[in-house]
Design a protein around this motif. Structure first.
Motif, mmCIF file in Angstrom:
data_model
loop_
_atom_site.group_PDB
_atom_site.id
_atom_site.type_symbol
_atom_site.label_atom_id
_atom_site.label_comp_id
_atom_site.label_asym_id
_atom_site.label_seq_id
_atom_site.Cartn_x
_atom_site.Cartn_y
_atom_site.Cartn_z
ATOM 1 N N TYR A 1 1.247 6.040 -15.513
ATOM 2 C CA TYR A 1 2.524 6.302 -14.847
ATOM 3 C C TYR A 1 3.429 7.171 -15.738
ATOM 4 N N TRP A 2 4.319 7.901 -15.083
ATOM 5 C CA TRP A 2 5.450 8.528 -15.769
ATOM 6 C C TRP A 2 6.738 7.971 -15.185
ATOM 7 N N GLY B 1 0.803 -1.227 0.000
ATOM 8 C CA GLY B 1 0.000 0.000 0.000
ATOM 9 C C GLY B 1 0.828 1.266 0.000
ATOM 10 N N GLY B 2 0.210 2.347 0.401
ATOM 11 C CA GLY B 2 0.885 3.634 0.542
ATOM 12 C C GLY B 2 1.591 4.045 -0.726
ATOM 13 N N THR B 3 2.777 4.587 -0.583
ATOM 14 C CA THR B 3 3.494 5.100 -1.749
ATOM 15 C C THR B 3 4.071 3.973 -2.600
ATOM 16 N N SER B 4 3.958 2.714 -2.142
ATOM 17 C CA SER B 4 4.458 1.612 -2.954
ATOM 18 C C SER B 4 3.422 1.134 -3.947
ATOM 19 N N TYR B 5 2.253 1.711 -3.911
ATOM 20 C CA TYR B 5 1.096 1.236 -4.649
ATOM 21 C C TYR B 5 1.386 1.144 -6.138
ATOM 22 N N GLY B 6 1.674 -0.069 -6.642
ATOM 23 C CA GLY B 6 1.913 -0.258 -8.066
ATOM 24 C C GLY B 6 3.294 0.137 -8.539
ATOM 25 N N LYS B 7 4.168 0.570 -7.656
ATOM 26 C CA LYS B 7 5.470 1.075 -8.084
ATOM 27 C C LYS B 7 6.368 -0.056 -8.555
ATOM 28 N N PHE C 1 5.702 9.444 -11.212
ATOM 29 C CA PHE C 1 4.329 9.654 -10.733
ATOM 30 C C PHE C 1 3.441 8.508 -11.195
ATOM 31 N N SER C 2 2.318 8.355 -10.467
ATOM 32 C CA SER C 2 1.282 7.462 -10.929
ATOM 33 C C SER C 2 -0.079 8.019 -10.548
ATOM 34 N N TYR C 3 -1.037 7.857 -11.449
ATOM 35 C CA TYR C 3 -2.416 8.258 -11.212
ATOM 36 C C TYR C 3 -3.313 7.036 -11.346
ATOM 37 N N ASN C 4 -4.279 6.921 -10.439
ATOM 38 C CA ASN C 4 -5.286 5.885 -10.540
ATOM 39 C C ASN C 4 -6.654 6.554 -10.525
ATOM 40 N N ASN C 5 -7.428 6.359 -11.585
ATOM 41 C CA ASN C 5 -8.724 7.037 -11.698
ATOM 42 C C ASN C 5 -8.588 8.534 -11.451
ATOM 43 N N LYS C 6 -7.601 9.127 -12.056
ATOM 44 C CA LYS C 6 -7.312 10.565 -12.006
ATOM 45 C C LYS C 6 -6.810 11.036 -10.648
ATOM 46 N N GLU C 7 -6.540 10.110 -9.732
ATOM 47 C CA GLU C 7 -6.035 10.494 -8.410
ATOM 48 C C GLU C 7 -4.557 10.154 -8.315
ATOM 49 N N LEU C 8 -3.751 11.098 -7.832
ATOM 50 C CA LEU C 8 -2.314 10.865 -7.686
ATOM 51 C C LEU C 8 -2.062 9.856 -6.576
ATOM 52 N N ILE C 9 -1.386 8.736 -6.887
ATOM 53 C CA ILE C 9 -1.130 7.711 -5.883
ATOM 54 C C ILE C 9 0.354 7.480 -5.647
ATOM 55 N N ILE C 10 1.187 7.835 -6.583
ATOM 56 C CA ILE C 10 2.635 7.750 -6.390
ATOM 57 C C ILE C 10 3.231 9.090 -6.780
ATOM 58 N N ALA D 1 3.300 4.935 -19.036
ATOM 59 C CA ALA D 1 2.846 3.544 -18.989
ATOM 60 C C ALA D 1 1.439 3.514 -18.420
ATOM 61 N N SER D 2 0.753 2.397 -18.647
ATOM 62 C CA SER D 2 -0.568 2.248 -18.048
ATOM 63 C C SER D 2 -0.780 0.792 -17.635
ATOM 64 N N SER D 3 -1.671 0.602 -16.682
ATOM 65 C CA SER D 3 -2.072 -0.744 -16.270
ATOM 66 C C SER D 3 -3.538 -0.705 -15.877
ATOM 67 N N LEU D 4 -4.158 -1.874 -15.882
ATOM 68 C CA LEU D 4 -5.581 -1.935 -15.537
ATOM 69 C C LEU D 4 -5.797 -1.448 -14.102
#
Lengths: 117, 113
Positions: free
Chosen positions: B33-34, A98-104, B47-56, B92-95
């Motif tokens: 992702y970028w 989870g957290g900042t590792s999410y999918g990284k 960076f990463s976005y999921n459903n337009k929300e920044l997650i990474i 990049a993108s993922s489901l």
């Protein structure tokens, strides 16, 4: 020290050789392991995707994961000149991270492989 | 049909300029992702976005700002470009973020003079 270590090579082999590519890692939270192939001036493309320890075979490619040793390998049998590319290992933590590792994805540096005819 | 596309493919600009890179995916994925790939081929997530929300949001200078107008698009704006920003930037993108395969675009080669 990087989380994922990969010998950048370059590695040069004759056509038909068996190629062995390896990565080591330090973080035991990694659960998903991938190998990407990247041709010159192109984006990485996924070759193999494995979860946890074990072997996976797809045609001439075999991926091995040894979590106890924190070591992953990619074997290419009957290598062809068209296999000449940079091979990148990549790893990802499990869903519980989870957290900042999410999918990284954390990548190794990549190994440059040339298969000559 | 290209799954993940980026524009432009090449970008040459002067130090101090502001530039944008655009990314679009037609895979129906929720996550984008970028990544930055340096001259030694080392690929690192930005960076990463999921459903337009920044997650990474990795340790990236504030001069870099991602924007996701919708799930199929993720743009990267860079202010006050510096020499060290020269690299290849991959979208990049993922489901989904966790277990799914990430598909990469062809990259944007940025050169800052």
């Amino acid at each position: 020290q990087k989380e994922v270590e990969q010998d950048p090579g370059p590695l040069s082999v004759p056509e038909g050789a068996i190629v062995s590519l390896n990565c080591t890692y330090s973080n035991s939270a990694f659960q998903y392991f991938m190998w990407y192939r990247q041709y010159s001036r192109k984006g990485p493309e996924l070759l193999m995707y494995t979860y946890s320890s074990g072997n996976k075979e797809d045609g001439r490619f075999t991926a091995q994961v040894d979590k106890s040793s924190k070591y992953i390998s990619l074997f290419i049998r009957d290598s062809q000149p068209s296999d000449s590319a940079t091979y990148l290992c990549a790893m990802k933590k499990g869903q519980g991270a989870g957290g900042t590792s999410y999918g990284k994805l954390t990548f190794g540096q990549g190994t440059i492989l040339t298969v000559h005819p | 049909d290209t799954a993940v596309s980026q524009t432009p493919k090449y970008l040459v600009t002067q130090m101090g300029n502001d530039k944008s890179i655009k990314c679009e995916q037609n895979l129906g994925h929720d996550t984008m992702y970028w990544y930055k790939q340096d001259s030694k081929k080392f690929l690192k997530i930005m960076f990463s976005y999921n459903n337009k929300e920044l997650i990474i949001n990795e340790t990236v200078p504030n001069r870099f700002s991602p924007k996701s107008p919708d799930k199929a698009h993720l743009n990267l704006h860079i202010n006050s470009l510096e020499l060290g920003d020269s690299a290849v930037y991959f979208c990049a993108s993922s489901l989904r973020p966790t277990t799914d395969t990430q598909y990469f675009g062809p990259g944007t080669r940025l050169t800052v003079l």
